[in-house]
Design an enzyme around this catalytic site. Structure first.
Site, PDB file in Angstrom:
ATOM      1  N   SER A 412      32.660  27.737 -57.830  1.00 24.36           N
ATOM      2  CA  SER A 412      31.977  26.533 -58.085  1.00 24.36           C
ATOM      3  C   SER A 412      32.250  25.983 -59.586  1.00 24.36           C
ATOM      4  O   SER A 412      32.848  26.257 -60.487  1.00 24.36           O
ATOM      5  CB  SER A 412      30.408  26.843 -58.145  1.00 24.36           C
ATOM      6  OG  SER A 412      29.936  27.322 -56.994  1.00 24.36           O
ATOM      7  N   PRO A 413      32.144  24.608 -59.609  1.00 33.67           N
ATOM      8  CA  PRO A 413      32.107  23.779 -60.635  1.00 33.67           C
ATOM      9  C   PRO A 413      31.336  24.111 -61.659  1.00 33.67           C
ATOM     10  O   PRO A 413      30.114  24.461 -61.436  1.00 33.67           O
ATOM     11  CB  PRO A 413      31.686  22.450 -60.387  1.00 33.67           C
ATOM     12  CG  PRO A 413      31.870  22.278 -58.794  1.00 33.67           C
ATOM     13  CD  PRO A 413      31.541  23.663 -58.410  1.00 33.67           C
ATOM     14  N   GLN A 490      36.362  17.688 -58.985  1.00 37.71           N
ATOM     15  CA  GLN A 490      35.265  16.906 -58.755  1.00 37.71           C
ATOM     16  C   GLN A 490      34.863  15.892 -59.611  1.00 37.71           C
ATOM     17  O   GLN A 490      35.028  15.818 -60.758  1.00 37.71           O
ATOM     18  CB  GLN A 490      33.913  17.962 -59.009  1.00 37.71           C
ATOM     19  CG  GLN A 490      32.455  17.379 -58.594  1.00 37.71           C
ATOM     20  CD  GLN A 490      31.510  18.426 -59.063  1.00 37.71           C
ATOM     21  OE1 GLN A 490      31.257  18.383 -60.307  1.00 37.71           O
ATOM     22  NE2 GLN A 490      30.879  18.956 -58.084  1.00 37.71           N
ATOM     23  N   TYR A 572      22.692  12.863 -60.992  1.00 33.68           N
ATOM     24  CA  TYR A 572      23.759  12.066 -61.627  1.00 33.68           C
ATOM     25  C   TYR A 572      23.778  10.828 -60.760  1.00 33.68           C
ATOM     26  O   TYR A 572      23.014  10.485 -60.043  1.00 33.68           O
ATOM     27  CB  TYR A 572      25.025  12.762 -61.552  1.00 33.68           C
ATOM     28  CG  TYR A 572      25.277  13.936 -62.404  1.00 33.68           C
ATOM     29  CD1 TYR A 572      24.802  14.169 -63.733  1.00 33.68           C
ATOM     30  CD2 TYR A 572      25.518  15.163 -61.876  1.00 33.68           C
ATOM     31  CE1 TYR A 572      24.758  14.937 -64.459  1.00 33.68           C
ATOM     32  CE2 TYR A 572      25.542  16.431 -62.694  1.00 33.68           C
ATOM     33  CZ  TYR A 572      25.078  16.081 -64.206  1.00 33.68           C
ATOM     34  OH  TYR A 572      25.231  17.501 -64.662  1.00 33.68           O
ATOM     35  N   ARG A 620      29.326  16.617 -52.887  1.00 30.42           N
ATOM     36  CA  ARG A 620      28.179  17.590 -53.160  1.00 30.42           C
ATOM     37  C   ARG A 620      26.710  16.791 -53.092  1.00 30.42           C
ATOM     38  O   ARG A 620      26.614  15.709 -53.826  1.00 30.42           O
ATOM     39  CB  ARG A 620      28.269  18.132 -54.466  1.00 30.42           C
ATOM     40  CG  ARG A 620      27.101  18.857 -55.100  1.00 30.42           C
ATOM     41  CD  ARG A 620      27.445  19.805 -56.508  1.00 30.42           C
ATOM     42  NE  ARG A 620      28.188  21.142 -55.968  1.00 30.42           N
ATOM     43  CZ  ARG A 620      28.006  22.151 -56.692  1.00 30.42           C
ATOM     44  NH1 ARG A 620      27.153  22.310 -57.519  1.00 30.42           N
ATOM     45  NH2 ARG A 620      28.431  23.318 -56.292  1.00 30.42           N
ATOM     46  N   ARG A 714      28.481  31.931 -61.486  1.00 31.74           N
ATOM     47  CA  ARG A 714      28.563  32.799 -62.814  1.00 31.74           C
ATOM     48  C   ARG A 714      29.351  34.132 -62.360  1.00 31.74           C
ATOM     49  O   ARG A 714      29.703  34.874 -63.368  1.00 31.74           O
ATOM     50  CB  ARG A 714      26.972  33.030 -63.138  1.00 31.74           C
ATOM     51  CG  ARG A 714      26.296  31.915 -63.585  1.00 31.74           C
ATOM     52  CD  ARG A 714      24.801  32.225 -64.024  1.00 31.74           C
ATOM     53  NE  ARG A 714      24.106  31.152 -64.368  1.00 31.74           N
ATOM     54  CZ  ARG A 714      23.570  29.968 -63.906  1.00 31.74           C
ATOM     55  NH1 ARG A 714      23.824  30.156 -62.455  1.00 31.74           N
ATOM     56  NH2 ARG A 714      22.913  29.161 -64.771  1.00 31.74           N
TER      57      ARG A 714
END
Length: 761
Positions: A412-413, A490, A572, A620, A714
């Site tokens: 993941s980002p 991304q 965002y 996303r 993580r």
């Protein structure tokens, strides 16, 4: 102690027995409104785990119950004309009536006063006559209702309609799920044997189908006959029958109430069994909850110094266990409520989805139960994906346009906050290169920003200057030269969440001490009170930002990215247009979903035109704002469809971070249901993210068709070589390792084999 149990079902009877066993001097009365031999259910199911606790508590009644058990090991799923069978599940069934008779006999042996056909007075009256009053009066508890202000019950009436029936067709070889399609929709049955000649036959359907089939206007007899006709080919000439003599017409149908009380006791009154909490019949734990709670309370009343302390411990410990079971039960009942989204699946995947619906049975747990069946299911998955048999689902290939992925694992980002003036540094090269070597099929960059003003923090990277493109190209060239991993960049704009501190240098979301820049968003709403109010974007701003996304897309292409993703989640800039929480506009870009999606779709189409048709793109989204009035999972399906129609090949399904007022419900794989819904309702490829940490979860998500790719965040921060290590742990050979590291690979395989030998020994 003088004790009254209000209700003579399993909870009340077994509590009375458990108390007497601990102190025969207790004077215990059990009141029951019905006759001793009345029962309005058919069979009940108990697991080996539940029986073990009962055996320790009272071997006499447990052995009596065991002697009447019908055992089965298999679960059969009949769907689309195919019968899929898996084994190793270990259930036992007994008639509810027989079980009550055995418990009544045991209670009488222990000199417990059983009073049937007795109408209750109020618990408030009884509690003055008795030292202890137990509200064990079932799912429609009068005791719970009487003290509702104290117990504070939360009752959630679920969607499906169901009716308890029985049949002489024994179904004695497996616990059987049958799915039948009628002209008005799907109807299904949960079927299991409970004595030598009888099986429980629970018929269930959605309310719309129930109404269209005419059940609301049928007599009880007509209902039973209609159900028989629907399932006739499985009944082999046998009938169905109801034992609900007290009910008429459509009243035989029920909707399950999920009950949990905030408080389980008041003064000397305590709730038990379904009066305190319920567990959906599809996981077969209602009777287990009753027995476990009875044992626990009886034990605490004899081990704790006061009744109040016993009640406190009972509530604290049993409520936690109940919540765990209710979580599994919720997963299970929601699967059935949403079953029509899965009914087009291949029978193998459909059966797997059903077996793992509650999340209590995992992929590797299925392997322990029935390794042969699971291996065949994994081979089916590989064949469907174009892979080789004998491998886990996570090592199946996947293709998006011209991009072929070697497996289903994606990093993941994750923001690093280590860029300088928007430019990636050696930190990024080493960070991303290590993880590209670690075996994942694709790694994501963190959000790369389309302008200096589009950054979240001064430490965030960008794609708006030549030096940025050069730095990302250096990374892409290394990844492509040294690994088979793919790189996704991304691309996003921070919107109202920009101009903030690096988290370890000022705090998360805190505005900069100096040098803040102008923010912009769909509407002039600050993210937090301390943050600046953003400018409401006008058409000129929209044109500028759209063109910045296009310029970044062109840079990503020249840098060598294999895929790009448009970031339209987490509050965002583009997300502020999508969510009603952050979009309060009254022009063509606010209000309806069509209007709110207008600008994000415009940006995506422009990016697609610049990116070209041969390479894949992702978007996303936040599939749940976790706020009343925000985007919810139902609307997220429509959002995903609109992005797919505009050029997205796969939807990266996340949630939240739209507004600080959110109230997310965390847990393992907590966002996967949103991916599941989009994938199986909209028919779109999805990626899932969120608290996914081990290969067991990954394989289960993929095998059940809940996502096409699984993103871990993580886990990759903790271990860049997570995928390679997961391969070793699963005994997967043939997975590509960097040539200089093959000695380490061989060491891990040897260590793993020694561990397996020790386990086998």
């Amino acid at each position: 102690m003088k004790i009254l149990c209000m209700g003579g079902g399993p909870a009340g009877l077994y509590f009375a027995i458990s108390m007497k066993l601990r102190d025969p001097s207790h004077k215990i009365t059990v009141l029951e409104r019905n006759k001793a031999n009345d029962t309005f259910g058919w069979g009940v199911v108990l697991s080996d785990d539940a029986l073990g606790r009962m055996q320790q508590n009272d071997p006499v009644s447990t052995e009596a119950i065991r002697s009447h058990f019908a055992y089965w090991d298999d679960i059969a799923v009949i769907h689309d004309g195919e019968r899929t069978v898996s084994g190793g599940h270990g259930f036992a069934g007994i008639g509810r009536k027989q079980m009550l008779i055995l418990l009544q006999q045991r209670a009488r042996e222990l000199d417990i006063d059983l009073q049937f056909e007795t109408e209750f007075r109020t618990a408030e009256e009884y509690r003055r006559e008795y030292d202890l009053v137990v509200g064990s009066d079932g799912i429609n508890s009068l005791v719970r209702q009487e003290y509702a202000q104290v117990f504070k019950p939360d009752i959630d009436t679920r969607q499906c309609k169901f009716v308890w029936l029985g049949t002489d067709q024994k179904f004695d070889d497996a616990f059987t799920f049958i799915f039948e399609k009628t002209e008005h929709g799907w109807v299904w049955a949960h079927v299991y044997q409970f004595d030598d000649s009888t099986a429980t036959f629970i018929v269930e359907t959605l309310p719309e189908t129930w109404e269209k089939l005419g059940f609301p206007d049928m007599s009880k007899e007509e209902t039973v006959e209609t159900c028989r006709r629907i399932f006739a080919r499985h009944l082999d000439g046998h009938s169905l029958r109801s034992n609900a003599a007290h009910l008429r017409g459509s009243a035989v149908w029920m909707q399950f109430p999920r009950v949990i009380c905030e408080q389980w006791y008041h003064e000397n009154v305590v709730l038990m069994g379904d009066a305190a909490a319920t567990a959906h019949f599809s996981i077969g734990s209602g009777t287990r909850l009753a027995f476990d709670s009875a044992i626990a309370l009886a034990e605490y009343l004899h081990s704790e110094p006061t009744m109040e302390r016993a009640f406190e411990r009972y509530q604290e410990e049993r409520r936690l266990e109940v919540l765990r079971l209710q979580s599994a039960a919720r997963n299970s009942l929601e699967w059935f409520e949403q079953v029509e989204r899965y009914l087009d699946m291949d029978p193998v995947q459909f059966a797997y989805s059903l077996l793992t619906r509650s999340q209590r049975i995992s992929h590797e747990n299925l392997r322990l139960r029935d390794p042969e069946w699971l291996a065949s299911a994994e081979d089916w998955f590989q064949r469907k994906a174009g892979g080789a048999p004998g491998h886990r689902p996570m090592f199946a290939p996947f293709r998006l346009r011209n991009m072929a992925l070697k497996n289903r694992i994606v990093m993941s980002p994750m923001a690093q906050y280590k860029a300088v003036d928007g430019s990636p540094t050696d930190w990024h090269l080493i960070h991303y290169a290590e993880r590209a070597k670690g075996g994942a099929a694709m790694i994501y960059t963190e959000m790369t920003c389309v302008s200096a003003e589009g950054r979240i923090t001064p430490g965030c990277p960008g794609l708006y200057a030549a030096e940025h493109e050069t730095a990302w190209k250096r990374l892409a060239d290394f990844i492509h030269a040294e690994t088979s991993c793919k790189l996704c960049i991304q691309i996003g704009h921070s919107g109202r969440k920009g101009s903030t501190c690096v988290p370890w240098d000022g705090g998360m979301d805190a505005p900069l001490a100096s040098g803040n820049w102008q923010l912009m968003a769909a509407s002039p709403i600050a993210y937090k009170p301390a943050n600046a109010v953003p400018k409401e974007m006008d058409r000129a701003d929209m044109d500028m930002v759209r063109d910045q996304f296009v310029a970044s897309t062109e840079m990503a292409a020249r840098a060598g990215a294999d895929m790009i993703e448009m970031h339209a989640a987490h509050g965002y800039l583009l997300a502020t247009f999508i969510s009603p929480i952050t979009n309060k506009r009254t022009d063509d870009y606010g209000g309806s979903l069509e209007n709110r999606m207008r600008y994000p779709l415009e940006v995506l189409r422009a990016m697609r035109a610049a990116w070209g048709e041969e390479k894949p793109m992702s978007v996303r989204i936040s599939a749940n704002d976790w706020i009343d009035g925000g985007v919810d999972p139902e609307e997220a399906v429509e959002i995903a469809k609109m992005f797919a129609a505009a050029g997205a090949d796969i939807i990266d399904v996340s949630s939240g971070q739209t507004d600080p007022a959110e109230q997310p419900i965390y847990g393992r794989m907590f966002q996967t249901p949103f991916s599941d819904r989009i994938r199986n309702e909209a028919g779109l490829a999805t990626m899932t993210v969120g608290n996914i940490s081990d290969f067991d979860q990954v394989n289960g998500i993929l095998m059940a068709g809940r996502a096409d790719l699984v993103c871990l965040a993580r886990a990759h921060l903790a271990n860049p070589y997570w995928t390679l290590h997961a391969a070793v742990e699963q005994g997967e050979t043939g997975v590509e390792w960097p040539a200089p590291y093959k000695g380490g690979r061989d060491l891990l395989y040897r260590l793993h084999e020694r561990q397996q030998e020790a386990i086998r020994a």
